[in-house]
Design an enzyme around this catalytic site. Structure first.
Site, PDB file in Angstrom:
ATOM      1  N   HIS A 112       0.812  -1.457   0.127  1.00 12.47           N
ATOM      2  CA  HIS A 112       0.016   0.042   0.080  1.00 12.47           C
ATOM      3  C   HIS A 112       0.850   1.280   0.121  1.00 12.47           C
ATOM      4  CE1 HIS A 112      -3.989   2.173   1.446  1.00 12.47           C
ATOM      5  NE2 HIS A 112      -2.755   3.074   1.580  1.00 12.47           N
ATOM      6  N   GLU A 113       1.875   1.202   0.844  1.00 13.03           N
ATOM      7  CA  GLU A 113       2.630   2.426   1.061  1.00 13.03           C
ATOM      8  C   GLU A 113       3.426   2.706  -0.255  1.00 13.03           C
ATOM      9  OE1 GLU A 113       1.652   4.496   3.290  1.00 13.03           O
ATOM     10  OE2 GLU A 113       0.418   3.279   4.308  1.00 13.03           O
ATOM     11  N   HIS A 116       1.826   4.584  -2.741  1.00 13.32           N
ATOM     12  CA  HIS A 116       1.967   6.058  -2.488  1.00 13.32           C
ATOM     13  C   HIS A 116       3.335   6.733  -3.045  1.00 13.32           C
ATOM     14  CE1 HIS A 116      -1.773   6.157  -0.964  1.00 13.32           C
ATOM     15  NE2 HIS A 116      -1.624   5.814   0.390  1.00 13.32           N
TER      16      HIS A 116
END
Lengths: 233, 108
Positions: A112-113, A116
């Site tokens: 997920h990170e 980003h």
């Protein structure tokens, strides 16, 4: 600008260690027997074995943002139930060592990170002032990381089938925005709606929505052959 | 045309990749997740068509097979680029990506 106000406005209050005089190395015992050590090990396993993470790491390297574990990841204690975050100001992925206790969870948070971080690397994302950009990256991260897989949703007691994945992505993107920015729910929903179609269909660097490690391995295969692919289109 | 530097055309993917994508597309797992995501059944036929065209090219170097395969893949790429992006793409990575921590960022 008042630092406390800035911390709250941008969600930094969830990550209290970000502002302490940090990078002090703990004692040997502290590092070996604490959540920090467990976090470091799970992070290593995630980056070594997860096809999701491996693809994102390759894509970031190709985009000029090679990830160095010691520089770009930080295991810290966080507030509440937050699992992780991406700090654009320091180009670091924060992993909440006190809230991640299972390898599968760690793998998902790392993925997920990294999404980003990948968005930060390849685009001019205005994390702090442009809510559409923030919403877009949150939609992509919820969509592509496995956050909204059928099994994860069932584990959260969210039972849904037809197009439930999209409902989950909307909901989680909304929650992520509301957690780090002081805007109303109605406003946040409006912003998510505005950018949803574009961002839900932006599958970079996977080229598809990976629902399993097998999907992610296929995506890896495609990514590794991209030179041949584009040269022969 | 200078032929000495020309690289002969080959299919965008290895032919076996088209077949494995077709099999994966048809699997129960994938069909379930496609319904869970999009509310519909996946359309897998094109992978099979592409596999046939790829094999045809590999065996007989048929021009129609090559063009059909290229058209199919261009369509896939166009599908991925259907929507205008929300943000502007960078030409270079962020300048501070590898700056040491606890160092002030350069002023823009």
């Amino acid at each position: 600008m008042d630092q406390t106000k800035q911390e709250e406005e941008y969600g930094y209050d969830l990550f209290p260690e970000r502002n302490s005089p940090k990078y002090k190395k703990g004692s040997f015992a502290e590092n070996l027997f604490t959540f920090n050590h467990k976090c470091q090990i799970m992070l290593q396993v995630a980056t070594d074995t997860s096809p999701y993470a491996k693809l994102l790491l390759s894509a970031m390297k190709s985009s000029g943002c090679k990830i160095f574990k010691d520089r770009h990841f930080s295991c810290e204690d966080c507030d509440g139930t937050v699992s992780g975050g991406f700090d654009a100001a320091s180009s670091q992925i924060v992993l909440c060592q006190n809230n991640i206790h299972q390898q599968s969870h760690m793998t998902r948070v790392v993925t997920h990170e990294l999404i980003h971080a990948f968005d930060h690397c390849r685009a001019h994302v205005d994390w702090f002032n442009n809510y559409r950009h923030l919403a877009c990256s949150e939609i992509r991260a919820a969509n592509l990381s496995g956050d909204c897989s059928f099994s994860n949703e069932v584990a959260r007691l969210n039972f849904g089938l037809k197009e439930h994945h999209q409902e989950c992505v909307r909901g989680r993107a909304l929650r992520s925005i509301l957690a780090v920015r002081k805007i109303s729910r109605v406003e946040a929903e409006k912003i998510v709606d505005e950018v949803f179609d574009t961002c839900f269909n932006d599958h970079a660097p996977f080229g598809r929505i990976p629902h399993s490690n097998k999907d992610a391995k296929f995506a890896n295969r495609e990514y590794e052959s991209r030179d041949r692919y584009y040269a022969n289109l | 045309m200078d032929q000495s530097g020309a690289v002969p055309w080959r299919p965008p993917r290895v032919c076996d990749d088209y077949w494995s994508e077709f099999r994966h597309c048809k699997s129960l797992w994938n069909r379930f997740h496609h319904y869970y995501t999009h509310g519909t059944s996946p359309s897998c036929k094109q992978w099979k068509v592409d596999y046939r065209n790829c094999s045809e090219w590999e065996k007989h170097k048929t021009i129609e097979a090559k063009e059909a395969l290229q058209a199919s893949e261009r369509c896939r790429v166009a599908e991925q680029r259907k929507f205008p992006p929300v943000w502007n793409l960078r030409k270079d990575p962020p300048r501070d990506w590898n700056l040491p921590l606890n160092q002030g960022k350069p002023q823009d």
